[in-house]
Enzyme design. Structure first.
Site, PDB file in Angstrom:
ATOM      1  N   SER A  12      34.200  47.087  45.444  1.00  0.00           N
ATOM      2  CA  SER A  12      33.527  45.804  45.065  1.00  0.00           C
ATOM      3  C   SER A  12      32.919  45.867  46.445  1.00  0.00           C
ATOM      4  CB  SER A  12      34.493  44.927  45.236  1.00  0.00           C
ATOM      5  OG  SER A  12      34.075  43.577  45.450  1.00  0.00           O
ATOM      6  N   HIS A  37      31.499  47.477  41.555  1.00  0.00           N
ATOM      7  CA  HIS A  37      31.875  46.179  41.179  1.00  0.00           C
ATOM      8  C   HIS A  37      31.190  45.078  41.876  1.00  0.00           C
ATOM      9  CE1 HIS A  37      34.785  43.311  39.122  1.00  0.00           C
ATOM     10  NE2 HIS A  37      34.939  42.672  40.580  1.00  0.00           N
ATOM     11  N   ASP A  39      30.964  41.222  42.767  1.00  0.00           N
ATOM     12  CA  ASP A  39      31.381  39.785  42.660  1.00  0.00           C
ATOM     13  C   ASP A  39      30.331  38.705  42.880  1.00  0.00           C
ATOM     14  OD1 ASP A  39      34.134  40.570  42.135  1.00  0.00           O
ATOM     15  OD2 ASP A  39      34.274  41.520  44.118  1.00  0.00           O
ATOM     16  N   MET A  41      29.966  34.920  42.905  1.00  0.00           N
ATOM     17  CA  MET A  41      30.612  33.404  43.273  1.00  0.00           C
ATOM     18  C   MET A  41      29.806  32.217  43.551  1.00  0.00           C
ATOM     19  SD  MET A  41      33.666  34.947  45.937  1.00  0.00           S
ATOM     20  CE  MET A  41      34.638  36.573  45.467  1.00  0.00           C
ATOM     21  N   HIS A  70      31.178  40.790  38.127  1.00  0.00           N
ATOM     22  CA  HIS A  70      32.190  39.943  37.785  1.00  0.00           C
ATOM     23  C   HIS A  70      31.850  38.501  38.118  1.00  0.00           C
ATOM     24  CE1 HIS A  70      36.474  38.729  39.333  1.00  0.00           C
ATOM     25  NE2 HIS A  70      36.320  37.975  38.214  1.00  0.00           N
ATOM     26  N   MET A  72      32.331  34.878  39.009  1.00  0.00           N
ATOM     27  CA  MET A  72      33.168  33.689  39.166  1.00  0.00           C
ATOM     28  C   MET A  72      32.492  32.428  39.378  1.00  0.00           C
ATOM     29  SD  MET A  72      35.665  36.311  41.599  1.00  0.00           S
ATOM     30  CE  MET A  72      34.234  37.368  41.636  1.00  0.00           C
ATOM     31  N   MET A 141      43.181  39.686  37.112  1.00  0.00           N
ATOM     32  CA  MET A 141      42.967  39.359  38.610  1.00  0.00           C
ATOM     33  C   MET A 141      44.534  39.361  39.257  1.00  0.00           C
ATOM     34  SD  MET A 141      39.907  38.715  39.090  1.00  0.00           S
ATOM     35  CE  MET A 141      40.128  38.346  40.843  1.00  0.00           C
ATOM     36  N   ASP A 177      41.883  43.868  39.532  1.00  0.00           N
ATOM     37  CA  ASP A 177      41.091  43.215  40.586  1.00  0.00           C
ATOM     38  C   ASP A 177      41.904  42.483  41.544  1.00  0.00           C
ATOM     39  OD1 ASP A 177      38.880  42.473  42.079  1.00  0.00           O
ATOM     40  OD2 ASP A 177      37.818  41.561  40.861  1.00  0.00           O
TER      41      ASP A 177
END
Ligand code: DX5
Ligand code: ZN
Length: 226
Positions: A12, A37, A39, A41, A70, A72, A141, A177
């Protein structure tokens, strides 16, 4: 992307140097990363903000493996096209991010991208039951999303086992994750996981100028898992 259940390590970039994503990605791939990966957010669905589609587009040319995005964020749907256009291979959305996850998954596949479904530690496996034919990946998660470096939540391992049984013969990856390291990786792989996201456990001790620890860290997770 061909489907198989061999263990894949997905560093990540949340734990990478944010001022140097291109070279960080090149370094972890050279040191053995299978996927990257990413992330995303929004400071709303999770209490932290990272970056959006423009950054994903900028880093895409540096990724030779698989760009695993991913999300979020909430809402998801207005941004799917932008992340698809940024070059994501997989886009995962959270089942908790809105009332219309079925529509969201349709939209992700409709954009020509593989669809992932992420579930928080507090969400039961049963929510997946009507959705398993619409997804290419389930992201379990094992921390509450928002930050790297948190402690692995052991009660999630049993949920992985349940999800693996629910998936049966479907070509659906199980990704883990949060808090994955050489101690926790074997637990989730034994329960049926095949994609291991790891942020702090991959990037610790290394840098773009000293990438050898990235390789040692990736090999330690892979060795422990197999
Ligand atoms: C957490 C992120 C994870 C995180 C994992 O919200 O989705 O991908 O970077 O970090 P570690 O491996 O440090 O727990
Ligand atoms: Zn993640």
């Amino acid at each position: 992307m061909t489907f198989d259940r061999t263990v894949k390590i997905a560093p990540s970039i949340l734990s990478a140097d944010f001022a140097d994503f291109g070279r960080e990605i090149q370094a972890v791939e050279a040191e053995g990363a299978d996927w990257i990966h990413v992330d995303v957010m929004d400071g709303h669905f999770v209490p932290n903000i990272t970056f959006g589609p423009a950054t994903c587009k900028a880093i895409r040319p540096h990724i030779k493996t698989v760009m695993d995005v991913h999300l979020m964020i909430a809402p998801v749907d207005p941004y799917i096209e932008a992340f698809a256009e940024a070059g994501a291979d997989i886009i995962s959305a959270h089942v908790e991010a809105g009332p219309h996850i079925h529509r969201t998954l349709q939209a992700i596949r409709g954009a020509g991208v593989k669809a992932g479904l992420a579930i928080n530690p507090g969400t039961p496996a049963s929510v997946l039951e009507p959705l398993l034919d619409m997804v290419d990946l389930v992201c379990v998660m094992t921390v509450n999303p928002g930050f790297g470096g948190q402690k692995f939540i052991h009660s999630c391992v049993e949920k992985v086992r349940t999800i693996r049984a629910m998936i049966g013969d479907r070509p659906v990856h199980i990704e883990i994750d949060g808090g994955v390291d050489p101690v926790t990786a074997p637990l989730v792989v034994a329960a049926g996981a095949d994609v291991l996201v790891a942020g702090s456990a991959v990037f610790k001790g290394g840098s773009v100028r000293n990438p050898a620890p990235y390789g040692a860290n990736i090999r330690a997770i892979r060795a422990a898992a197999s």
